[in-house]
Write a protein that holds these residues in place. Structure first.
Motif, short mmCIF file in Angstrom:
data_model
loop_
_atom_site.label_atom_id
_atom_site.label_comp_id
_atom_site.label_asym_id
_atom_site.label_seq_id
_atom_site.Cartn_x
_atom_site.Cartn_y
_atom_site.Cartn_z
N SER A 339 0.84 -1.20 0.00
CA SER A 339 0.00 0.00 0.00
C SER A 339 0.87 1.25 0.00
O SER A 339 1.82 1.38 0.79
N LEU A 358 -2.45 -3.40 -2.90
CA LEU A 358 -1.84 -2.40 -3.77
C LEU A 358 -2.59 -1.06 -3.67
O LEU A 358 -2.50 -0.23 -4.57
N THR A 359 -3.30 -0.86 -2.60
CA THR A 359 -4.07 0.37 -2.41
C THR A 359 -3.15 1.59 -2.49
O THR A 359 -2.09 1.61 -1.85
N ASN A 360 -3.55 2.57 -3.32
CA ASN A 360 -2.81 3.83 -3.47
C ASN A 360 -1.40 3.66 -4.02
O ASN A 360 -0.56 4.57 -3.91
N VAL A 361 -1.11 2.52 -4.62
CA VAL A 361 0.19 2.33 -5.25
C VAL A 361 0.36 3.30 -6.41
O VAL A 361 -0.60 3.62 -7.13
N ALA A 388 -6.46 -3.08 -5.16
CA ALA A 388 -5.75 -1.96 -5.78
C ALA A 388 -6.64 -0.73 -5.86
O ALA A 388 -6.66 -0.01 -6.87
N ALA A 391 -5.41 3.01 -6.87
CA ALA A 391 -4.02 2.92 -7.33
C ALA A 391 -3.88 3.61 -8.69
O ALA A 391 -4.83 3.75 -9.44
N ASP A 392 -2.66 4.03 -9.00
CA ASP A 392 -2.38 4.72 -10.26
C ASP A 392 -1.57 3.79 -11.17
O ASP A 392 -0.38 3.59 -10.96
N ALA A 411 -9.50 3.21 -9.48
CA ALA A 411 -8.10 3.21 -9.90
C ALA A 411 -7.93 3.94 -11.23
O ALA A 411 -8.86 4.02 -12.05
#
Length: 451
Positions: A339, A358-361, A388, A391-392, A411
């Motif tokens: 994250s 993968l949150t805010n990756v 995710a 995520a970006d 995302a």
């Protein structure tokens, strides 16, 4: 059948077929498959179809026993349940052909191209072509004939549940092939490339896997009893629930399980930090290739450009870690917490991220001094059930990836390459997919709120 057992040399004449007659038979066979009146099943036993153009033709259930099909173009052809017993398909093009449940016993596929072909539940065991001589059946071949796929190209083919006992598959390209539940008992796969294959539940008892590349392969619950894995490479392979006690692992390359790993990591990180601060003039770039780092706390560190290829980072804490331009190819990141991590320009090709956070990756391109952007690479990655959210992934590469049940709510997937990705039950609510390449993507459903 192998080339040295060719039927011509044994007195069996392959009949040439004029193109108009062949077209008529194919038309009647298509009517037969579709259940239309007047349809007749195609019987092309022992016909010479060498270099024939049969791309995308309907041949499901056709009888091609012993047919000579060297160099034939069968790309995208429907050969489901067809009988190709003893057929010669050397150097044939079978890319994207459907051979599900086909009878391929004793077939020769030396040098054939089967990229993305479907051979699920196909039968490629030993086979013999017989003839009657003085009232007795005798083999047409001088020796036993096992299915031969040597020098064949089977990248991303589907061979799940296929029967390949005693098959000869030497020096073949099987990268990223689906081999779940396939039977390879006593098969010879020596020197073949099985990088990234899914061999979950496959039976490789007594198989010859010497010198094979199994890097990044899934071998979960595979049976390797008395298998020869000498000089094989198993770096990055998933070996959960696998018993290797009876396998020959002489000279095999496997993940390193270091004693005193904390000291090794600490020294590598110290040298890497010095390397970054001095722009490479001092210290040393961290190289933790194929090291088992399961459960390690590496959060909020600067691991830019670090080499973590084929490492085990399952359940590791990488929250907030800078991994820009890092090499994470074929790395085991199952259940890892990433994250808020910076993955710009990182290589995660064939990495396994099942269940990872993968949150805010940030996985957008890394801007280089030249002004060009270097995209983050998830090609052929396993992102099953990843979380995710927000995520970006702008411009990221995810072609051929498995995104089953991935959560991409809100995302950024702008200009993301998703060609041929599996997106079954992926959650795309609120995701921004402007300019994304979805050609060949499977089972995706764009909700109304996906932009």
């Amino acid at each position: 059948m192998t080339g040295r057992y060719g039927l011509d040399s044994l007195g069996v004449e392959h009949r040439k077929i004029p193109q108009p007659e062949l077209e008529r038979m194919l038309d009647l066979h298509q009517r037969y498959v579709q259940g239309q009146r007047g349809g007749i099943r195609a019987c092309l036993k022992f016909f010479d179809l060498s270099h024939a153009s049969l791309a995308k033709r309907q041949l499901a259930g056709a009888d091609l026993t012993g047919a000579m099909m060297m160099g034939a173009d069968l790309g995208g052809a429907d050969l489901r349940t067809a009988c190709l017993f003893g057929a010669d398909l050397r150097k044939a093009n079978l890319a994207r052909a459907n051979l599900a449940k086909a009878d391929l016993r004793g077939v020769t596929l030396r040098g054939a191209t089967l990229a993305r072909a479907v051979l699920s539940e196909a039968d490629l065991r030993d086979g013999y072509l017989m003839r009657s001589r003085n009232g007795e059946l005798t083999p047409l071949t001088a020796n036993q004939s096992a299915a031969e796929l040597s020098d064949a190209t089977l990248t991303r083919a589907d061979l799940s549940q296929a029967k390949l006992s005693n098959a000869f598959i030497v020096q073949s390209d099987l990268r990223d092939t689906d081999l779940r539940g396939t039977i390879f008992i006593r098969a010879n796969l020596s020197g073949s490339d099985l990088t990234g294959c899914n061999l979950e539940g496959a039976d490789l008892s007594e198989a010859n896997l010497s010198g094979t590349k199994l890097d990044g392969a899934i071998l979960t619950r595979a049976i390797l009893r008395h298998a020869d894995l000498s000089q094989a490479s198993l770096l990055g392979a998933l070996l959960d629930e696998v018993d290797l006690t009876l396998a020959n692992l002489t000279g095999a390359d496997m993940v390193r399980r270091l004693d005193g790993i904390e000291g090794v990591i600490g020294e590598a990180l110290r040298m890497h930090r010095e390397w970054i601060l001095s722009n490479g003039r001092k210290g040393q770039r961290a190289d933790l290739t194929a090291v088992d780092l399961t459960g390690q706390d590496l959060s909020n560190l600067n691991l830019s450009a670090a080499i973590l290829k084929q490492a085990v980072l399952a359940k590791a804490n990488l929250a907030g870690t800078v991994l820009a331009m890092a090499d994470l190819a074929m790395t085991d990141l199952r259940g890892a917490d990433l994250s808020g991590a910076d993955l710009r320009g990182a290589c995660l090709e064939r990495a396994t991220l099942t269940g990872a956070i993968l949150t805010n990756v940030i996985a957008s391109p890394m801007e280089l001094r030249s002004g060009q952007g270097w995209p983050t690479n998830f090609d052929k990655g396993r992102l099953i059930r990843v979380k995710a959210v927000s995520a970006d992934f702008t411009g990221a590469r995810m072609s051929d990836g498995d995104l089953t049940q991935a959560n991409f709510q809100n995302a950024l997937l702008r200009r993301t390459i998703l060609t041929d990705a599996v997106m079954t039950m992926a959650d795309l609510r609120g995701a921004d997919l402007k300019g994304a390449d979805l050609r060949g993507a499977k089972d995706f459903d764009l909700p109304e709120r996906a932009r």
